[in-house]
Each structure stands twice: as structure tokens, then as C-alpha cells.
Scaffold this motif. Structure first.
Motif, mmCIF file in Angstrom:
data_model
loop_
_atom_site.group_PDB
_atom_site.id
_atom_site.type_symbol
_atom_site.label_atom_id
_atom_site.label_comp_id
_atom_site.label_asym_id
_atom_site.label_seq_id
_atom_site.Cartn_x
_atom_site.Cartn_y
_atom_site.Cartn_z
ATOM 1 N N THR A 180 0.852 -1.168 0.000
ATOM 2 C CA THR A 180 0.000 0.000 0.000
ATOM 3 C C THR A 180 0.895 1.227 0.000
ATOM 4 N N SER A 181 0.797 2.027 -1.048
ATOM 5 C CA SER A 181 1.689 3.181 -1.160
ATOM 6 C C SER A 181 1.123 4.432 -0.512
ATOM 7 N N SER A 185 8.030 3.624 -1.221
ATOM 8 C CA SER A 185 6.640 3.179 -1.188
ATOM 9 C C SER A 185 6.093 2.896 -2.587
ATOM 10 N N SER A 186 6.900 3.092 -3.603
ATOM 11 C CA SER A 186 6.427 2.897 -4.971
ATOM 12 C C SER A 186 6.255 1.416 -5.285
ATOM 13 N N LYS A 187 5.175 1.105 -5.938
ATOM 14 C CA LYS A 187 4.944 -0.266 -6.383
ATOM 15 C C LYS A 187 5.836 -0.578 -7.585
ATOM 16 N N ALA A 188 6.345 0.477 -8.233
ATOM 17 C CA ALA A 188 7.200 0.302 -9.408
ATOM 18 C C ALA A 188 8.653 0.041 -9.028
ATOM 19 N N ALA A 189 9.013 0.295 -7.763
ATOM 20 C CA ALA A 189 10.415 0.145 -7.346
ATOM 21 C C ALA A 189 10.847 -1.306 -7.314
ATOM 22 N N PRO A 221 2.312 5.358 3.684
ATOM 23 C CA PRO A 221 3.582 6.060 3.957
ATOM 24 C C PRO A 221 3.662 7.418 3.262
ATOM 25 N N ARG A 222 3.032 7.546 2.124
ATOM 26 C CA ARG A 222 3.067 8.833 1.422
ATOM 27 C C ARG A 222 2.256 9.887 2.170
ATOM 28 N N LEU A 223 1.104 9.502 2.665
ATOM 29 C CA LEU A 223 0.307 10.438 3.455
ATOM 30 C C LEU A 223 1.045 10.813 4.742
ATOM 31 N N ALA A 224 1.703 9.835 5.343
ATOM 32 C CA ALA A 224 2.494 10.104 6.548
ATOM 33 C C ALA A 224 3.635 11.070 6.233
#
Length: 139
Positions: A12-13, A135-139, A16-19
Motif C-alpha cells: 500500500t503506497s 513506497s512505490s509499487k514500481a520500485a 507512507p506517502r500520506l504520513a
């Protein structure tokens, strides 16, 4: 009896991005609160404008706003370009951070105020870039 097919866990990205967005808003508001204790009056006077004090709220709102903008651009890049979008976004984010050194230098504030403004740009970059990357799903 057959085993159920294995389902790969998805990351879930957004959490952590919202945090990270909340963290940069809070951190830069704290920097603005502490700045006067260190001699920064947070008054800027860009050429041709009257002097104005940058409020604590402005630090939080602009930090969160630009972090959210970066998140939106990254999400679009990831959707359209996958990993390549993540790499392009990262390079762009670093270049924008380097370019953001210039505006505080021409803001017409004291040296202490200029240092605080520069620091707040670095806080956003230092938190947002690595958190968004990890947090990227592409990483």
C-alpha cells in the motif's frame, strides 16, 4: 486436495506517502516556530513588494501542498510509465530541489530567515523523495 494459488502481497503506497506529507507539514511548522528563537524574523521583502512575515501556517500549508503535488505527479508517472515514471520523477524532484535554492536568496530576508527558508525546502525533499521512492509499487 489442491492448494490455493499463492497471491503476491501488494504494498500500500498511500499510507507512507500520506504520513510523509503530514510529517513535512509538521516538521516545517516546527522549524517556523523555533526560527525566531534562533534569530530569524521570517520577514521577506521580495523586490517591488512590501515586507511580509511568513506565518507558521504558510510553512505547513505550502510544505503539504507541494508534497501532495509531487505525490500526484508521481502517481501519474507510475501509472503511465511504471518504473520509468518513478525514475523520471526522482530526477525531476532532485532538480527542482536544487532550483528551489534560488527563491529564498532573492526573498529579501535576513540571513537567518534565508537559512530557515532553505532548510524547509531541504526538509521536504529529504522526507518526500525517499519515502515516495520506497513506497512505490514500481520500485
Amino acid at each position: 486436495m489442491t492448494a490455493a494459488p499463492a497471491v503476491a502481497p501488494t504494498r500500500t503506497s498511500w499510507i507512507p506517502r500520506l504520513a510523509a506529507v503530514a510529517a513535512v507539514a509538521a516538521a516545517n511548522a516546527l522549524v517556523a516556530l523555533v526560527a525566531p528563537l534562533l534569530g530569524a524574523d521570517l520577514v521577506v521583502a521580495p523586490p517591488g513588494q512590501d515586507p511580509a512575515t511568513v506565518s507558521v501556517g504558510a510553512f505547513a500549508v505550502f510544505s503539504a501542498g507541494f508534497a501532495l503535488l509531487g505525490w500526484g505527479v508521481l502517481a501519474l508517472g507510475e501509472r503511465l510509465l511504471g518504473r520509468r515514471g518513478l525514475v523520471i520523477w526522482t530526477v525531476a524532484a532532485v532538480l527542482i530541489t536544487l532550483l528551489m535554492v534560488v527563491p529564498p536568496l532573492s526573498a529579501g530576508g535576513t540571513v537567518a530567515t534565508t537559512v530557515v527558508l532553505e532548510l524547509t525546502h531541504l526538509v521536504v525533499a529529504a522526507v518526500v523523495i525517499p519515502v515516495f521512492w520506497k513506497s512505490s509499487k514500481a520500485a
